[in-house]
Design a protein around this motif. Sequence first.
Motif, PDB file in Angstrom:
ATOM      1  N   VAL A  29      89.355  53.658  76.411  1.00 13.50           N
ATOM      2  CA  VAL A  29      88.338  54.631  76.813  1.00 13.50           C
ATOM      3  C   VAL A  29      86.977  54.017  76.561  1.00 13.50           C
ATOM      4  O   VAL A  29      86.740  53.444  75.494  1.00 13.50           O
ATOM      5  N   VAL A  30      86.109  54.123  77.527  1.00 12.29           N
ATOM      6  CA  VAL A  30      84.724  53.729  77.335  1.00 12.29           C
ATOM      7  C   VAL A  30      83.947  55.032  77.191  1.00 12.29           C
ATOM      8  O   VAL A  30      83.831  55.810  78.127  1.00 12.29           O
ATOM      9  N   TYR A  31      83.454  55.280  75.992  1.00 12.21           N
ATOM     10  CA  TYR A  31      82.765  56.526  75.676  1.00 12.21           C
ATOM     11  C   TYR A  31      81.323  56.201  75.333  1.00 12.21           C
ATOM     12  O   TYR A  31      81.053  55.317  74.531  1.00 12.21           O
ATOM     13  N   PHE A  32      80.414  56.893  75.948  1.00 13.26           N
ATOM     14  CA  PHE A  32      79.005  56.690  75.632  1.00 13.26           C
ATOM     15  C   PHE A  32      78.326  58.048  75.563  1.00 13.26           C
ATOM     16  O   PHE A  32      78.792  59.020  76.144  1.00 13.26           O
ATOM     17  N   HIS A  33      77.256  58.110  74.809  1.00  9.81           N
ATOM     18  CA  HIS A  33      76.544  59.370  74.652  1.00  9.81           C
ATOM     19  C   HIS A  33      75.084  59.120  74.311  1.00  9.81           C
ATOM     20  O   HIS A  33      74.699  58.006  73.975  1.00  9.81           O
ATOM     21  N   ALA A  34      74.315  60.169  74.404  1.00 11.32           N
ATOM     22  CA  ALA A  34      72.916  60.140  73.999  1.00 11.32           C
ATOM     23  C   ALA A  34      72.680  61.322  73.069  1.00 11.32           C
ATOM     24  O   ALA A  34      73.175  62.423  73.320  1.00 11.32           O
ATOM     25  N   THR A  35      71.945  61.107  72.008  1.00  9.07           N
ATOM     26  CA  THR A  35      71.724  62.171  71.031  1.00  9.07           C
ATOM     27  C   THR A  35      70.943  63.345  71.612  1.00  9.07           C
ATOM     28  O   THR A  35      71.065  64.464  71.128  1.00  9.07           O
ATOM     29  N   TRP A  36      70.181  63.125  72.646  1.00  5.21           N
ATOM     30  CA  TRP A  36      69.376  64.173  73.258  1.00  5.21           C
ATOM     31  C   TRP A  36      70.120  64.940  74.351  1.00  5.21           C
ATOM     32  O   TRP A  36      69.632  65.938  74.858  1.00  5.21           O
ATOM     33  N   CYS A  37      71.301  64.508  74.731  1.00  2.56           N
ATOM     34  CA  CYS A  37      72.034  65.052  75.871  1.00  2.56           C
ATOM     35  C   CYS A  37      72.837  66.300  75.482  1.00  2.56           C
ATOM     36  O   CYS A  37      73.731  66.217  74.639  1.00  2.56           O
ATOM     37  N   PRO A  38      72.570  67.472  76.106  1.00  2.17           N
ATOM     38  CA  PRO A  38      73.322  68.683  75.776  1.00  2.17           C
ATOM     39  C   PRO A  38      74.818  68.567  76.076  1.00  2.17           C
ATOM     40  O   PRO A  38      75.649  69.048  75.299  1.00  2.17           O
ATOM     41  N   ALA A  39      75.186  67.927  77.178  1.00  8.17           N
ATOM     42  CA  ALA A  39      76.605  67.762  77.514  1.00  8.17           C
ATOM     43  C   ALA A  39      77.304  66.877  76.478  1.00  8.17           C
ATOM     44  O   ALA A  39      78.453  67.141  76.101  1.00  8.17           O
ATOM     45  N   CYS A  40      76.615  65.864  75.996  1.00 14.33           N
ATOM     46  CA  CYS A  40      77.191  64.979  74.979  1.00 14.33           C
ATOM     47  C   CYS A  40      77.433  65.732  73.677  1.00 14.33           C
ATOM     48  O   CYS A  40      78.425  65.507  72.993  1.00 14.33           O
ATOM     49  N   LYS A  41      76.513  66.632  73.337  1.00 18.47           N
ATOM     50  CA  LYS A  41      76.681  67.432  72.123  1.00 18.47           C
ATOM     51  C   LYS A  41      77.900  68.336  72.230  1.00 18.47           C
ATOM     52  O   LYS A  41      78.608  68.549  71.256  1.00 18.47           O
ATOM     53  N   VAL A  42      78.156  68.867  73.417  1.00 16.55           N
ATOM     54  CA  VAL A  42      79.324  69.715  73.633  1.00 16.55           C
ATOM     55  C   VAL A  42      80.605  68.878  73.564  1.00 16.55           C
ATOM     56  O   VAL A  42      81.614  69.307  73.019  1.00 16.55           O
ATOM     57  N   GLN A  43      80.571  67.671  74.085  1.00 14.47           N
ATOM     58  CA  GLN A  43      81.754  66.813  74.134  1.00 14.47           C
ATOM     59  C   GLN A  43      82.113  66.211  72.781  1.00 14.47           C
ATOM     60  O   GLN A  43      83.283  65.922  72.525  1.00 14.47           O
ATOM     61  N   GLN A  44      81.135  66.015  71.907  1.00 10.25           N
ATOM     62  CA  GLN A  44      81.370  65.301  70.651  1.00 10.25           C
ATOM     63  C   GLN A  44      82.483  65.901  69.799  1.00 10.25           C
ATOM     64  O   GLN A  44      83.346  65.162  69.325  1.00 10.25           O
ATOM     65  N   PRO A  45      82.545  67.224  69.587  1.00  3.35           N
ATOM     66  CA  PRO A  45      83.658  67.766  68.782  1.00  3.35           C
ATOM     67  C   PRO A  45      85.024  67.511  69.417  1.00  3.35           C
ATOM     68  O   PRO A  45      86.010  67.284  68.715  1.00  3.35           O
ATOM     69  N   ILE A  46      85.082  67.515  70.732  1.00  4.31           N
ATOM     70  CA  ILE A  46      86.347  67.246  71.427  1.00  4.31           C
ATOM     71  C   ILE A  46      86.762  65.803  71.195  1.00  4.31           C
ATOM     72  O   ILE A  46      87.923  65.520  70.866  1.00  4.31           O
ATOM     73  N   VAL A  47      85.836  64.894  71.339  1.00  4.26           N
ATOM     74  CA  VAL A  47      86.133  63.479  71.123  1.00  4.26           C
ATOM     75  C   VAL A  47      86.535  63.242  69.674  1.00  4.26           C
ATOM     76  O   VAL A  47      87.482  62.498  69.400  1.00  4.26           O
ATOM     77  N   ASP A  48      85.847  63.892  68.748  1.00  2.00           N
ATOM     78  CA  ASP A  48      86.198  63.747  67.329  1.00  2.00           C
ATOM     79  C   ASP A  48      87.617  64.231  67.048  1.00  2.00           C
ATOM     80  O   ASP A  48      88.364  63.583  66.314  1.00  2.00           O
ATOM     81  N   ARG A  49      87.992  65.371  67.630  1.00  2.22           N
ATOM     82  CA  ARG A  49      89.356  65.897  67.435  1.00  2.22           C
ATOM     83  C   ARG A  49      90.387  64.927  68.029  1.00  2.22           C
ATOM     84  O   ARG A  49      91.440  64.690  67.430  1.00  2.22           O
ATOM     85  N   LEU A  50      90.112  64.400  69.203  1.00  2.00           N
ATOM     86  CA  LEU A  50      91.053  63.476  69.831  1.00  2.00           C
ATOM     87  C   LEU A  50      91.187  62.182  69.025  1.00  2.00           C
ATOM     88  O   LEU A  50      92.281  61.642  68.875  1.00  2.00           O
ATOM     89  N   ALA A  51      90.078  61.706  68.511  1.00  2.00           N
ATOM     90  CA  ALA A  51      90.113  60.480  67.716  1.00  2.00           C
ATOM     91  C   ALA A  51      90.835  60.676  66.387  1.00  2.00           C
ATOM     92  O   ALA A  51      91.482  59.762  65.891  1.00  2.00           O
ATOM     93  N   ALA A  52      90.764  61.900  65.839  1.00  2.00           N
ATOM     94  CA  ALA A  52      91.413  62.165  64.557  1.00  2.00           C
ATOM     95  C   ALA A  52      92.923  62.293  64.676  1.00  2.00           C
ATOM     96  O   ALA A  52      93.654  61.993  63.738  1.00  2.00           O
ATOM     97  N   SER A  53      93.401  62.751  65.820  1.00  2.00           N
ATOM     98  CA  SER A  53      94.852  62.921  65.996  1.00  2.00           C
ATOM     99  C   SER A  53      95.277  62.419  67.365  1.00  2.00           C
ATOM    100  O   SER A  53      95.470  63.192  68.286  1.00  2.00           O
ATOM    101  N   PRO A  54      95.406  61.111  67.488  1.00  2.00           N
ATOM    102  CA  PRO A  54      95.762  60.533  68.805  1.00  2.00           C
ATOM    103  C   PRO A  54      97.157  60.949  69.260  1.00  2.00           C
ATOM    104  O   PRO A  54      98.020  61.191  68.474  1.00  2.00           O
TER     105      PRO A  54
END
Length: 68
Positions: free
Chosen positions: A43-68
């Motif tokens: 997976v190529v994942y990129f984000h920007a700290t100022w991006c509202p969509a990235c802020k919404v996606q971050q918890p999802i990515v964190d959950r996926l990374a914690a339990s593959p």
Amino acid sequence: MLKVVEYLLALSLLLAVGTAFAGEQMFNQAQFDSLNANGKPNVVYFHATWCPACKVQQPIVDRLAASP
């Protein structure tokens, strides 16, 4: 609407991830090409700290990374 976006993003990430995260690494074109050639999921994942969509996606990515 926001829950629908989260659901669709999570579903697309699950499909893209395949079996597991290999761990976060900085992007390296040679390594990416090697993983694709070997058929390994990546997976190529990129984000920007100022991006509202990235802020919404971050918890999802964190959950996926914690339990593959």
